[in-house]
Design an enzyme around this catalytic site. Structure first.
Site, short mmCIF file in Angstrom:
data_model
loop_
_atom_site.label_atom_id
_atom_site.label_comp_id
_atom_site.label_asym_id
_atom_site.label_seq_id
_atom_site.Cartn_x
_atom_site.Cartn_y
_atom_site.Cartn_z
N LEU A 153 0.87 -1.18 0.00
CA LEU A 153 0.00 0.00 0.00
C LEU A 153 0.90 1.22 0.00
O LEU A 153 1.95 1.22 0.65
CB LEU A 153 -0.90 0.03 1.24
CG LEU A 153 -2.06 -0.96 1.32
CD1 LEU A 153 -2.85 -0.75 2.61
CD2 LEU A 153 -2.98 -0.87 0.11
N ASP A 154 0.48 2.27 -0.70
CA ASP A 154 1.25 3.52 -0.73
C ASP A 154 1.35 4.11 0.67
O ASP A 154 0.54 3.81 1.55
CB ASP A 154 0.57 4.55 -1.65
CG ASP A 154 0.44 4.05 -3.08
OD1 ASP A 154 1.23 3.16 -3.47
OD2 ASP A 154 -0.44 4.56 -3.79
N ILE A 155 2.32 4.99 0.85
CA ILE A 155 2.57 5.57 2.17
C ILE A 155 1.35 6.33 2.70
O ILE A 155 1.10 6.35 3.91
CB ILE A 155 3.81 6.49 2.13
CG1 ILE A 155 4.22 6.91 3.54
CG2 ILE A 155 3.58 7.69 1.22
CD1 ILE A 155 5.56 7.60 3.62
#
Length: 231
Positions: A101-103
């Site tokens: 998952l993206d930050i």
């Protein structure tokens, strides 16, 4: 499996500590003192004892985490904290993160010590559906539903995305179900529509939904049923 790896997983001790104890003669395999961590053992058949106490086989670990913003899905990162830093378990740094998952994306992350199980979840061949809750800057037109169903050509990609399901919840909110995981895919699909994602949250992976009792940053072990349903 190597004896030192087995002992490290089973006890939570570092490899350095394990080597020291092996040299002291504190470890036996089938009543024989073993001083080399390189010895291969069979955890199903061999009896391994540490200071005369039997050591149970290392338990395979399956966890769900509610990922907060600001953490990256990596085993190590020089700039940002990783999701594994939230796991207060022995040898947490050796666990496998099932996908990314993206930050700035929140929600369900699966973490395990079972490499084959992780591969089955993340492999595109298995088409495990992942459900995301999306909030956008601009209203989402109904015509977007058909575009998601047909697949979309994204910038710099050579193939259309796989068919995806878009469910409109309100003008600015929707659920998206993907069976693939291209780089920034949800954000790029809405960008291709001329829209911008302002919030993104993964709610479920396959048949397993994020436990609503988990606050951001909290985790729990998966139940046996959840492990079986995913595997």
């Amino acid at each position: 499996m190597r004896l030192d790896k087995y002992l490290s997983h089973a006890t939570g001790l570092s490899r350095k500590d394990i080597q020291r104890l092996l040299k002291k003669g504190a470890v036996t395999v089938n009543d024989e003192i073993i001083r080399s961590g390189a010895v291969q053992i069979d955890s199903e058949q061999d009896e391994i004892c540490f200071e005369d106490q039997p050591i149970d086989a290392p338990a395979t670990r399956y966890l769900m985490l509610n990922k907060p913003e600001g953490f990256v899905c990596a085993n190590d990162d020089s700039t940002h904290p990783t999701v594994l830093s939230l796991i207060d378990l022995p040898r947490a740094e050796e666990l496998i993160i099932c996908g990314r998952l993206d930050i700035d994306t929140t929600g369900l992350v699966l973490i395990t010590s079972d490499g084959q199980w992780a591969h089955r979840i993340t492999s595109p061949k298995h088409k495990t559906g992942k459900c995301y809750e999306v909030t956008t800057a601009d209203p989402i037109p109904e015509s977007a539903i058909r575009k998601f169903e047909r697949g979309m050509m994204l910038q710099n990609d050579k193939q259309r995305t796989q068919p995806a399901e878009l469910r409109l919840l309100s003008e600015h909110q929707a659920e998206v179900i993907l069976t693939e995981g291209r780089y920034h895919q949800v954000k790029r699909m809405f960008a291709a529509l001329g829209n911008r994602v302002t919030q993104l949250h993964r709610r479920s992976i396959g048949p397993v939904t994020l436990d609503p009792e988990l606050a951001p940053g909290e985790y729990r072990m998966l139940t046996d049923e959840e492990v079986e349903r995913l595997g």
